[in-house]
Each structure stands twice: as structure tokens, then as C-alpha cells.
Design an enzyme around this catalytic site. Sequence first.
Site, PDB file in Angstrom:
ATOM      1  N   LYS A   1       0.398  -1.186  -0.190  1.00 62.04           N
ATOM      2  CA  LYS A   1       0.178   0.169  -0.408  1.00 62.04           C
ATOM      3  C   LYS A   1       0.676   1.532   0.210  1.00 62.04           C
ATOM      4  O   LYS A   1       0.542   2.227  -0.766  1.00 62.04           O
ATOM      5  CB  LYS A   1      -0.782  -0.117   1.185  1.00 62.04           C
ATOM      6  CG  LYS A   1      -2.297  -0.963   1.022  1.00 62.04           C
ATOM      7  CD  LYS A   1      -2.805  -1.062   2.443  1.00 62.04           C
ATOM      8  CE  LYS A   1      -2.473  -1.145   3.897  1.00 62.04           C
ATOM      9  NZ  LYS A   1      -2.051  -2.502   4.334  1.00 62.04           N
TER      10      LYS A   1
ATOM     11  N   ARG B   1      10.386  -1.635  11.963  1.00 61.28           N
ATOM     12  CA  ARG B   1       9.908  -1.662  12.875  1.00 61.28           C
ATOM     13  C   ARG B   1       9.370  -2.038  13.738  1.00 61.28           C
ATOM     14  O   ARG B   1       9.681  -3.742  13.112  1.00 61.28           O
ATOM     15  CB  ARG B   1       8.504  -1.319  11.383  1.00 61.28           C
ATOM     16  CG  ARG B   1       8.371   0.426  10.569  1.00 61.28           C
ATOM     17  CD  ARG B   1       7.532  -0.010   9.993  1.00 61.28           C
ATOM     18  NE  ARG B   1       6.220  -0.797  10.764  1.00 61.28           N
ATOM     19  CZ  ARG B   1       4.788  -1.278   9.563  1.00 61.28           C
ATOM     20  NH1 ARG B   1       4.873  -0.122   7.980  1.00 61.28           N
ATOM     21  NH2 ARG B   1       3.963  -1.664  10.316  1.00 61.28           N
TER      22      ARG B   1
ATOM     23  N   ARG C   1      11.378  -6.715   4.940  1.00 57.50           N
ATOM     24  CA  ARG C   1      11.170  -4.869   5.146  1.00 57.50           C
ATOM     25  C   ARG C   1      11.267  -4.631   6.453  1.00 57.50           C
ATOM     26  O   ARG C   1      11.841  -4.122   6.839  1.00 57.50           O
ATOM     27  CB  ARG C   1       9.741  -4.471   5.308  1.00 57.50           C
ATOM     28  CG  ARG C   1       9.302  -3.226   5.719  1.00 57.50           C
ATOM     29  CD  ARG C   1       7.669  -2.626   5.184  1.00 57.50           C
ATOM     30  NE  ARG C   1       6.873  -3.364   6.041  1.00 57.50           N
ATOM     31  CZ  ARG C   1       5.886  -3.096   5.335  1.00 57.50           C
ATOM     32  NH1 ARG C   1       5.193  -2.749   4.609  1.00 57.50           N
ATOM     33  NH2 ARG C   1       5.150  -3.212   6.527  1.00 57.50           N
TER      34      ARG C   1
ATOM     35  N   ARG D   1      -1.002  -9.091  13.853  1.00 54.02           N
ATOM     36  CA  ARG D   1      -1.971  -8.437  12.589  1.00 54.02           C
ATOM     37  C   ARG D   1      -1.950  -8.805  11.274  1.00 54.02           C
ATOM     38  O   ARG D   1      -3.050  -8.702  10.588  1.00 54.02           O
ATOM     39  CB  ARG D   1       0.092  -7.652  11.660  1.00 54.02           C
ATOM     40  CG  ARG D   1       0.234  -6.998  12.730  1.00 54.02           C
ATOM     41  CD  ARG D   1       1.695  -6.144  12.293  1.00 54.02           C
ATOM     42  NE  ARG D   1       1.873  -5.563  11.513  1.00 54.02           N
ATOM     43  CZ  ARG D   1       2.623  -5.279  11.053  1.00 54.02           C
ATOM     44  NH1 ARG D   1       4.111  -6.278  11.125  1.00 54.02           N
ATOM     45  NH2 ARG D   1       2.986  -4.946   9.573  1.00 54.02           N
TER      46      ARG D   1
ATOM     47  N   ARG E   1      -9.493   0.577   8.766  1.00 54.94           N
ATOM     48  CA  ARG E   1      -9.225  -0.990   9.149  1.00 54.94           C
ATOM     49  C   ARG E   1     -10.780  -1.399  10.214  1.00 54.94           C
ATOM     50  O   ARG E   1     -10.013  -2.852  10.298  1.00 54.94           O
ATOM     51  CB  ARG E   1      -8.469  -0.623  10.262  1.00 54.94           C
ATOM     52  CG  ARG E   1      -6.840  -0.847   9.878  1.00 54.94           C
ATOM     53  CD  ARG E   1      -5.792  -0.917  10.690  1.00 54.94           C
ATOM     54  NE  ARG E   1      -4.908  -1.702   9.934  1.00 54.94           N
ATOM     55  CZ  ARG E   1      -3.912  -1.127   9.513  1.00 54.94           C
ATOM     56  NH1 ARG E   1      -3.417   0.378   9.191  1.00 54.94           N
ATOM     57  NH2 ARG E   1      -2.692  -2.178   9.080  1.00 54.94           N
TER      58      ARG E   1
HETATM   59  P1  ADP Z   1       0.615  -2.334   8.191  1.00 51.78           P
HETATM   60  O1  ADP Z   1      -0.665  -2.128   7.027  1.00 51.78           O
HETATM   61  O2  ADP Z   1       2.005  -2.493   7.027  1.00 51.78           O
HETATM   62  O3  ADP Z   1       0.381  -3.649   8.955  1.00 51.78           O
HETATM   63  P2  ADP Z   1       0.489  -0.053   8.926  1.00 51.78           P
HETATM   64  O4  ADP Z   1       2.024   1.613   8.898  1.00 51.78           O
HETATM   65  O5  ADP Z   1      -0.922   0.177   8.291  1.00 51.78           O
HETATM   66  O6  ADP Z   1       1.044  -0.977   8.632  1.00 51.78           O
HETATM   67  O7  ADP Z   1       0.050  -0.176  10.341  1.00 51.78           O
HETATM   68  C1  ADP Z   1       0.982  -0.183  11.123  1.00 51.78           C
HETATM   69  C2  ADP Z   1      -0.286  -0.311  12.457  1.00 51.78           C
HETATM   70  O8  ADP Z   1      -0.439   1.089  12.765  1.00 51.78           O
HETATM   71  C3  ADP Z   1      -1.364  -0.889  13.131  1.00 51.78           C
HETATM   72  O9  ADP Z   1      -0.814  -2.727  13.014  1.00 51.78           O
HETATM   73  C4  ADP Z   1      -1.894  -0.216  13.781  1.00 51.78           C
HETATM   74  O10 ADP Z   1      -1.549  -1.383  14.885  1.00 51.78           O
HETATM   75  C5  ADP Z   1      -2.067   0.858  13.480  1.00 51.78           C
HETATM   76  N1  ADP Z   1      -2.985   1.675  12.794  1.00 51.78           N
HETATM   77  C6  ADP Z   1      -2.578   1.464  11.507  1.00 51.78           C
HETATM   78  N2  ADP Z   1      -3.775   2.306  10.932  1.00 51.78           N
HETATM   79  C7  ADP Z   1      -4.631   2.049  12.023  1.00 51.78           C
HETATM   80  C8  ADP Z   1      -5.934   1.751  11.983  1.00 51.78           C
HETATM   81  N3  ADP Z   1      -6.861   2.597  10.826  1.00 51.78           N
HETATM   82  N4  ADP Z   1      -6.881   1.486  12.812  1.00 51.78           N
HETATM   83  C9  ADP Z   1      -6.197   1.221  14.075  1.00 51.78           C
HETATM   84  N5  ADP Z   1      -4.555   1.298  14.491  1.00 51.78           N
HETATM   85  C10 ADP Z   1      -4.054   1.413  12.945  1.00 51.78           C
END
Ligand code: ADP
Length: 190
Positions: A14, A134, A128, A146, A89
Amino acid sequence: MLNIILFGPPGAGKGTQSERLIEKYGLVHLSTGDIFRANIKGETELGKLAKSYMDKGQLVPDEVTINMLRSEVEKQADPKGFIFDGFPRTNAQAKALDELLNDMGTEISIMLALEVEENELKERLKKRAEVSGRVDDADPAIIENRIKVYDAETAPVKDFYQGQGKYVGIDGIGSIDEITSRLNEAIMAI
Ligand code: ADP
């Protein structure tokens, strides 16, 4: 306005594809994960709260996430449109986003969902982890969590947009350029 949701499991690409699309269409990129990470770096209260969830591979609570997203959207003066990356999400987030955009006299144009199977995702996240630093990429148990959270809480968001006729699945396997072309084709067909 052109308002795109880029959807897909962790590691689907993404972030990479968002970079391509914002350039081409002049959109504002809102990645909730990036905004949380910036807050963690800046040691804000929001950052401290978010970190306690993110490090375990859990979702940050809806109310916190929705309020943050709303304030980021409202900050933009006269945007051409948005790419929402990592948001919504949950179904509650999707409803809140619809209301927010409705208040602005606009709506989601399309949900583009990058489809990548689980073993490939795990491989990508492992790679990654070597460069991203991270915490949530480094530990296989957290990655597993996750993906579990994604299947239980995030995957159902697909039905929300499918019901509105806005869901488009995109094959997320191939070169970065190939996938960008597939996304552009879907956008051109709106
Ligand atoms: P990825 O899609 O690779 O898991 P992101 O950077 O989108 O990585 O998200 C990392 C973390 O940030 C998630 O596992 C969650 O803990 C938090 N997070 C991100 N976006 C949201 C959201 N819309 N609602 C709740 N938690 C979120």
C-alpha cells in the site's frame, strides 16, 4: 474529488503504490500507520498511546484513530482528493469516513484492494524488517497477530464497499510497475 482507499493486508504494498498514485493524481496521502509512527517519533501523547497497541500488532482504538484522521482531513485546504492508506481498518472507521466525506460534500470514489497471499506477505514483511526498523515487522509472532487482526476486523470492510459497488480487487503479485499499471487502469475506469 478523487478519493481512493488503498486496501490490503500488512505487506501488500500500500505504501509503495500510494507514492506512485499521489504523484500522478495530485492527491493527499493519509497513512494512519505513518501518522502514528511520526507521533511516536515526536513522543506525543497520541504516539505513546498508539505505540502500546502497535508494538503488539493490535489496532489502535477506533475513537482515537477516527479523531486523528478527521483532523488530518480537515487540515487540508481545497484538496483534489485523498488516498487513504491503512484506513479504514474496521467497519466503524468506514462508517465514520463516509460521514466525514459526506459532510464535505464528497464521497469515496473507489476501494482498490491489493490481493497477496499469506506466505508471500510473511516473506515481504521479513525482508522489510531488515530495513524498516519497525518493531512490529521484526517478530514473527507479532506479524502473525497483525494478519489475524486483519482477517477478523479489517477484511470485513471489503463487504462495506462491495455493497456500495466501489470494491475493485487488484492482483498484488508482480513488479511494482505492473501493479501500478493495474491500479491506474482501475482508476481510469471509474
Ligand atoms: P501495515 O499495513 O504494514 O501493518 P501500517 O503502517 O498501516 O502497517 O500500520 C501499522 C500499525 O498501526 C497497525 O498494526 C496498527 O497497530 C496501527 N494502525 C494503523 N492504521 C490503523 C487504523 N486505521 N486503525 C487502528 N490501528 C491502526
